[in-house]
Structure formats: C-alpha cells, structure tokens
Write a protein that holds these residues in place. Structure first.
Motif, PDB file in Angstrom:
ATOM      1  N   ALA A 145      15.256   7.040  32.476  1.00  0.00           N
ATOM      2  CA  ALA A 145      14.734   6.080  33.357  1.00  0.00           C
ATOM      3  C   ALA A 145      13.529   6.449  34.110  1.00  0.00           C
ATOM      4  O   ALA A 145      13.513   7.604  34.401  1.00  0.00           O
ATOM      5  CB  ALA A 145      15.616   5.184  33.911  1.00  0.00           C
ATOM      6  N   GLY A 146      12.616   5.490  34.261  1.00  0.00           N
ATOM      7  CA  GLY A 146      11.905   5.793  35.218  1.00  0.00           C
ATOM      8  C   GLY A 146      10.309   6.579  34.637  1.00  0.00           C
ATOM      9  O   GLY A 146      10.104   6.388  33.299  1.00  0.00           O
ATOM     10  N   ALA A 147       9.444   7.076  35.549  1.00  0.00           N
ATOM     11  CA  ALA A 147       8.318   7.625  34.906  1.00  0.00           C
ATOM     12  C   ALA A 147       8.392   8.938  34.230  1.00  0.00           C
ATOM     13  O   ALA A 147       7.407   9.144  33.150  1.00  0.00           O
ATOM     14  CB  ALA A 147       7.502   7.872  36.074  1.00  0.00           C
ATOM     15  N   GLY A 148       9.306   9.459  33.994  1.00  0.00           N
ATOM     16  CA  GLY A 148       9.576  10.779  33.261  1.00  0.00           C
ATOM     17  C   GLY A 148       9.089  11.942  33.601  1.00  0.00           C
ATOM     18  O   GLY A 148       8.882  12.952  33.044  1.00  0.00           O
ATOM     19  N   ASP A 149       8.472  11.957  35.129  1.00  0.00           N
ATOM     20  CA  ASP A 149       8.007  13.165  35.585  1.00  0.00           C
ATOM     21  C   ASP A 149       8.961  14.129  36.146  1.00  0.00           C
ATOM     22  O   ASP A 149       9.768  13.919  37.061  1.00  0.00           O
ATOM     23  CB  ASP A 149       6.980  12.759  36.833  1.00  0.00           C
ATOM     24  CG  ASP A 149       6.089  13.889  37.336  1.00  0.00           C
ATOM     25  OD1 ASP A 149       6.319  15.170  36.767  1.00  0.00           O
ATOM     26  OD2 ASP A 149       5.444  13.638  38.188  1.00  0.00           O
ATOM     27  N   THR A 150       9.098  15.258  35.516  1.00  0.00           N
ATOM     28  CA  THR A 150      10.274  16.073  35.811  1.00  0.00           C
ATOM     29  C   THR A 150       9.803  17.289  36.781  1.00  0.00           C
ATOM     30  O   THR A 150      10.519  17.815  37.326  1.00  0.00           O
ATOM     31  CB  THR A 150      10.720  16.967  34.488  1.00  0.00           C
ATOM     32  OG1 THR A 150       9.761  17.625  33.872  1.00  0.00           O
ATOM     33  CG2 THR A 150      11.233  15.951  33.588  1.00  0.00           C
ATOM     34  N   GLU A 151       8.601  17.270  37.194  1.00  0.00           N
ATOM     35  CA  GLU A 151       8.052  18.296  38.347  1.00  0.00           C
ATOM     36  C   GLU A 151       8.093  17.444  39.697  1.00  0.00           C
ATOM     37  O   GLU A 151       7.723  16.220  39.879  1.00  0.00           O
ATOM     38  CB  GLU A 151       6.605  18.452  37.850  1.00  0.00           C
ATOM     39  CG  GLU A 151       6.281  20.036  39.006  1.00  0.00           C
ATOM     40  CD  GLU A 151       4.923  20.535  38.415  1.00  0.00           C
ATOM     41  OE1 GLU A 151       4.789  21.795  38.402  1.00  0.00           O
ATOM     42  OE2 GLU A 151       4.029  19.860  37.760  1.00  0.00           O
ATOM     43  N   THR A 152       8.617  18.104  40.761  1.00  0.00           N
ATOM     44  CA  THR A 152       8.688  17.445  41.963  1.00  0.00           C
ATOM     45  C   THR A 152       8.727  18.691  43.009  1.00  0.00           C
ATOM     46  O   THR A 152       8.831  19.891  42.627  1.00  0.00           O
ATOM     47  CB  THR A 152       9.979  16.705  42.165  1.00  0.00           C
ATOM     48  OG1 THR A 152      10.321  16.214  43.122  1.00  0.00           O
ATOM     49  CG2 THR A 152      11.401  17.537  41.990  1.00  0.00           C
ATOM     50  N   ILE A 153       8.909  18.213  44.235  1.00  0.00           N
ATOM     51  CA  ILE A 153       9.171  18.997  45.526  1.00  0.00           C
ATOM     52  C   ILE A 153      10.510  18.642  46.140  1.00  0.00           C
ATOM     53  O   ILE A 153      10.411  17.274  46.745  1.00  0.00           O
ATOM     54  CB  ILE A 153       7.755  19.128  46.465  1.00  0.00           C
ATOM     55  CG1 ILE A 153       6.896  19.654  45.690  1.00  0.00           C
ATOM     56  CG2 ILE A 153       8.266  19.900  47.558  1.00  0.00           C
ATOM     57  CD1 ILE A 153       5.485  19.708  46.485  1.00  0.00           C
ATOM     58  N   HIS A 154      11.356  19.477  46.312  1.00  0.00           N
ATOM     59  CA  HIS A 154      12.560  19.029  47.052  1.00  0.00           C
ATOM     60  C   HIS A 154      12.595  19.762  48.311  1.00  0.00           C
ATOM     61  O   HIS A 154      12.200  20.836  48.304  1.00  0.00           O
ATOM     62  CB  HIS A 154      13.851  19.797  46.045  1.00  0.00           C
ATOM     63  CG  HIS A 154      15.033  19.452  46.612  1.00  0.00           C
ATOM     64  ND1 HIS A 154      15.517  18.236  46.902  1.00  0.00           N
ATOM     65  CD2 HIS A 154      16.010  20.247  46.992  1.00  0.00           C
ATOM     66  CE1 HIS A 154      16.684  18.107  47.357  1.00  0.00           C
ATOM     67  NE2 HIS A 154      17.051  19.642  47.482  1.00  0.00           N
ATOM     68  N   THR A 155      13.193  19.210  49.272  1.00  0.00           N
ATOM     69  CA  THR A 155      13.175  19.769  50.617  1.00  0.00           C
ATOM     70  C   THR A 155      14.706  19.874  50.958  1.00  0.00           C
ATOM     71  O   THR A 155      15.439  18.733  50.889  1.00  0.00           O
ATOM     72  CB  THR A 155      12.472  18.971  51.704  1.00  0.00           C
ATOM     73  OG1 THR A 155      10.937  18.806  51.095  1.00  0.00           O
ATOM     74  CG2 THR A 155      12.441  19.695  53.056  1.00  0.00           C
ATOM     75  N   GLU A 156      14.962  21.088  51.546  1.00  0.00           N
ATOM     76  CA  GLU A 156      16.625  21.163  51.948  1.00  0.00           C
ATOM     77  C   GLU A 156      16.449  22.300  53.134  1.00  0.00           C
ATOM     78  O   GLU A 156      16.252  23.230  53.108  1.00  0.00           O
ATOM     79  CB  GLU A 156      17.185  21.955  50.748  1.00  0.00           C
ATOM     80  CG  GLU A 156      18.636  21.883  50.686  1.00  0.00           C
ATOM     81  CD  GLU A 156      18.955  22.768  49.326  1.00  0.00           C
ATOM     82  OE1 GLU A 156      19.365  21.924  48.439  1.00  0.00           O
ATOM     83  OE2 GLU A 156      19.158  24.051  49.461  1.00  0.00           O
ATOM     84  N   HIS A 157      17.008  21.502  54.184  1.00  0.00           N
ATOM     85  CA  HIS A 157      17.250  22.218  55.515  1.00  0.00           C
ATOM     86  C   HIS A 157      15.779  22.861  55.708  1.00  0.00           C
ATOM     87  O   HIS A 157      15.597  23.843  56.476  1.00  0.00           O
ATOM     88  CB  HIS A 157      18.079  23.387  55.568  1.00  0.00           C
ATOM     89  CG  HIS A 157      19.494  22.945  55.273  1.00  0.00           C
ATOM     90  ND1 HIS A 157      20.159  21.903  56.095  1.00  0.00           N
ATOM     91  CD2 HIS A 157      20.311  22.971  54.170  1.00  0.00           C
ATOM     92  CE1 HIS A 157      21.269  21.892  55.741  1.00  0.00           C
ATOM     93  NE2 HIS A 157      21.588  22.247  54.631  1.00  0.00           N
ATOM     94  N   GLY A 158      14.591  22.187  55.651  1.00  0.00           N
ATOM     95  CA  GLY A 158      13.390  22.498  55.960  1.00  0.00           C
ATOM     96  C   GLY A 158      12.709  23.490  54.965  1.00  0.00           C
ATOM     97  O   GLY A 158      11.230  23.894  55.045  1.00  0.00           O
ATOM     98  N   THR A 159      13.490  23.914  53.852  1.00  0.00           N
ATOM     99  CA  THR A 159      12.754  24.990  52.746  1.00  0.00           C
ATOM    100  C   THR A 159      12.242  23.971  51.701  1.00  0.00           C
ATOM    101  O   THR A 159      13.046  22.895  51.371  1.00  0.00           O
ATOM    102  CB  THR A 159      13.701  25.779  52.277  1.00  0.00           C
ATOM    103  OG1 THR A 159      14.282  26.732  53.297  1.00  0.00           O
ATOM    104  CG2 THR A 159      13.199  26.784  51.442  1.00  0.00           C
ATOM    105  N   LYS A 160      11.104  24.058  51.238  1.00  0.00           N
ATOM    106  CA  LYS A 160      10.511  23.317  50.272  1.00  0.00           C
ATOM    107  C   LYS A 160      10.665  24.294  48.750  1.00  0.00           C
ATOM    108  O   LYS A 160      10.206  25.388  48.648  1.00  0.00           O
ATOM    109  CB  LYS A 160       8.863  23.183  50.642  1.00  0.00           C
ATOM    110  CG  LYS A 160       9.029  21.965  51.912  1.00  0.00           C
ATOM    111  CD  LYS A 160       7.304  22.042  52.191  1.00  0.00           C
ATOM    112  CE  LYS A 160       7.032  20.868  53.245  1.00  0.00           C
ATOM    113  NZ  LYS A 160       7.688  21.513  54.529  1.00  0.00           N
ATOM    114  N   TYR A 161      11.138  23.385  47.770  1.00  0.00           N
ATOM    115  CA  TYR A 161      11.131  24.035  46.560  1.00  0.00           C
ATOM    116  C   TYR A 161      10.381  23.056  45.565  1.00  0.00           C
ATOM    117  O   TYR A 161      10.751  21.896  45.240  1.00  0.00           O
ATOM    118  CB  TYR A 161      12.671  24.131  46.072  1.00  0.00           C
ATOM    119  CG  TYR A 161      13.422  25.070  46.736  1.00  0.00           C
ATOM    120  CD1 TYR A 161      13.699  26.215  46.685  1.00  0.00           C
ATOM    121  CD2 TYR A 161      14.211  24.361  47.762  1.00  0.00           C
ATOM    122  CE1 TYR A 161      14.764  26.939  47.405  1.00  0.00           C
ATOM    123  CE2 TYR A 161      15.290  25.100  48.529  1.00  0.00           C
ATOM    124  CZ  TYR A 161      15.253  26.353  48.292  1.00  0.00           C
ATOM    125  OH  TYR A 161      16.086  27.327  49.115  1.00  0.00           O
ATOM    126  N   ALA A 162       9.253  23.531  44.978  1.00  0.00           N
ATOM    127  CA  ALA A 162       8.518  23.072  43.895  1.00  0.00           C
ATOM    128  C   ALA A 162       9.123  23.577  42.795  1.00  0.00           C
ATOM    129  O   ALA A 162       9.496  24.639  42.353  1.00  0.00           O
ATOM    130  CB  ALA A 162       7.077  23.398  44.169  1.00  0.00           C
TER     131      ALA A 162
END
Length: 353
Positions: A145-162
């Motif tokens: 479902a959705g746009a199908g864009d699998t690339e993202t930036i996830h933020t966890e306890h202030g750390t950013k994961y592209a």
C-alpha cells in the motif's frame, strides 16, 4: 453551563490505579485519551463524576483528544468478519515513513495496508516483510500500500538512520540495545564495531563520545553508514572500512568490541559438520581488545540453552586466544524465532592466568 466533556484529575503515580477503578465504576471514557494536567498530574476522561474513586477534582475538558481507532476497528467498519480480523497482525513497526508488517496468513493485504496508513498519518508506504537471506543479510519485502518509497530516515532517541528497507535490514526490536550502547560508552573510548551495517550501534556510540572503527562489507549498507555519520554530525568520530572485519588490523587495543551479528559466535565445523573447537570471528574480537576491554557478543540462542551455550562458546574461544573472561551481564534482546532468543553477553576480557 459548558458542554465540554469531563476529566478527573489524579497524581501521575496514581494514574493506572485510578483508570482501573474508574473502569470498574463504569465512568471511564474509552473514547478519549489521557492528557497531562500540569506538572505531576493527569486528566483522565470520564463520562460522569466518579463517586467511588478517589480523585483530586473533576474538570471540564475543552478540545478533548479523541482516541484513534485501532486496526481491527477500522477493518470492522469496512465489513470484515470476526474470522478475518482474527488473522490480522497484532503488531507492526513504523520506521520513518514506512510501515513494516508481517502479513503471513492475512487476507486482503491491500485493505490492511490502507488501514495502517490511515492509523499512521506520517507514513506513506506499507511493506510486507519476509525473511533475511544472503551473505549481506538482505531483506525480502513487498509493497502492499502507499507510495512504494522504501527509502526513509528513521529517528530513534535522537539518532538518525537513513536507509532503504528494500535493500538493508533494520530490526525494530533492537531499539533498547542501540540506545543502551550509546549510554554506556565514555567520552574518548575507542570502539570496534565488527558488523556495523548502516551504523546501528556505531552511530549512538559515536554520539555518546566514542571513537568508533566501523567495519561493514555490504556495499549498500556501507554507503548508508557513511551518509548516516554525516547526517548525525559524527563523521569525525567514525572511521569506516568496507571490508571483512577479520581483515581489519587494529594497531592499538580498543576499549570495547561490538559483535552485533548474532551468527558471528558460531563455531567452525569440520567436514562431518561437527564443531572443531575454533571460531571464525571471536579470535579477531579478542585480538582487537586491550587488557580489561569489554566485548558485547550477540547470539541467537535456543531457549533451552540459555545461558550455557553463549557463555561456554565465549569462554572456549577466549581460552583458545590465551585470554580470560569475566561475564558482566547477560541480556535477552528479543525473540528471534520460535524457541530461540536474541541475546547479548557482556564480558570483560583480560589475560589468561
């Protein structure tokens, strides 16, 4: 008189007890959310002033927050039967703008995906996840479902994961362990992260003040590791190598080694498939550590062998390397599969004898 709904004010430490009591009394309003009411207090939604539950006061609550419906509620509104709803997943992970969910055995995947997007307004893609395979630990996913864009930036306890969830793995269940590693390092520590990936542990440790030697052989994960070091402003604290961690020479002993790949503690086997008492990666970990340094060894261990198997493997490999170990801690990170747990053993490593 105002028609705003009612809320009962209670001290925060009494919140769970008060909610249970209000439910028993039959006046707790499940359609609204609990809100903070100044410092140290909660506003609990109620339909009528309670007469049996001890509360500080009852107030009118302007602009109440309506509790969002759950996935099962949304599907029921779409006409799903109880039998179908029983096959709906009970949990999923929101990673940046992507929802990752196991849909094995679930009917009408596209409708489930649409409902999940409705529940999580900040997400734009739903992925059905399969297994992890190959020497580079590559994920198997499908856009449902959705746009199908699998690339993202996830933020966890202030750390950013592209990352690209179609190309590199990300385990939501390791969140607490990633945060913990960023908390336990000290300013100026030298750390070897033998299986760095996109920076799962290297990034929080570098943000915590450590200098990290981060080794990763998957070219896609390595590219994100470099990008994430810049994204988090720690590029001067991470020395990244695209290589097999056994081929990276550490000239001076490091203070800490992280073995975050839970198959790395497996022993070598002979031609008959029997363990021969030697190990692929543990010798490199011991060779890198200074006297008194700390090793964090991850393993996927059968529940019946906790904690004997990982500890015995660690002790055997240490003895082979002429090192001694002191077990500092053992932790269960999450369930790995049926009857198998993802665990971590922390050990201080010294010289034998």
């Amino acid at each position: 008189m105002s028609d705003d709904p009612l809320a009962a004010i209670v001290p925060k430490p009494e919140g769970e007890r008060a909610i249970a009591a209000l439910r028993e009394e039959g006046v707790y309003d499940e359609s609204r959310t609990v809100r903070e009411a100044g410092e140290g207090a909660l506003a609990l939604p109620v339909t009528h002033p309670p007469t049996e539950t001890d509360v500080h006061e009852v107030i009118r609550q302007p602009e109440p927050e309506v509790r969002a419906p759950g996935l099962e509620d949304l599907l029921a509104e779409q006409g799903w039967s109880d039998a179908e709803i029983e096959r709906v997943p009970g949990s999923w992970a929101v990673i940046g703008s992507v929802i990752l969910v196991d849909l094995a055995g679930c009917p009408r995947e596209a409708e489930v995906g649409g409902a999940l997007l409705e529940l999580h307004g900040g997400a734009d893609t739903v992925l059905a996840r399969g297994g992890i395979s190959g020497e580079h630990r590559e994920p198997s996913v499908r856009v449902v479902a959705g746009a199908g864009d699998t690339e993202t930036i996830h933020t966890e306890h202030g750390t950013k994961y592209a990352l690209d969830l179609a190309r590199v793995m990300f385990s939501p269940g390791n969140k607490r362990e990633r945060h913990r590693m960023g908390e336990i390092v000290e300013e100026g520590e030298r750390v070897l992260d033998m299986f760095a990936g996109i920076g799962y542990f290297a990034l929080p440790m570098a943000r915590g003040g450590a200098r990290v030697i981060a080794v990763e052989r998957n070219p896609v994960a390595f590219r994100y590791l470099l990008e994430n070091a810049v994204l988090n402003g720690v590029e001067d604290r991470i020395d990244a190598y695209r290589a097999d961690c056994r081929d990276v020479e550490v000239e001076e002993g490091v203070d800490r080694v992280v073995m975050g790949y839970y198959d790395a503690a497996e022993p070598r086997v002979d031609g008959n498939g029997e363990a021969d008492g030697s190990y692929e990666y543990l010798p490199s970990a011991f060779g890198a550590l200074r006297d008194g340094g700390v090793l964090h060894m991850h393993e996927a261990t059968p529940e019946a062998e906790l904690w004997d198997r990982p500890v015995s493997r660690l002790r055997e490999a240490a003895a082979n390397a002429g090192r001694g170990v002191e077990i500092l801690d053992t932790r269960r990170v999450k369930s790995h599969s049926a009857g198998v747990a993802h665990v971590v053993v922390d050990a201080r490593v010294g010289r034998s004898g």
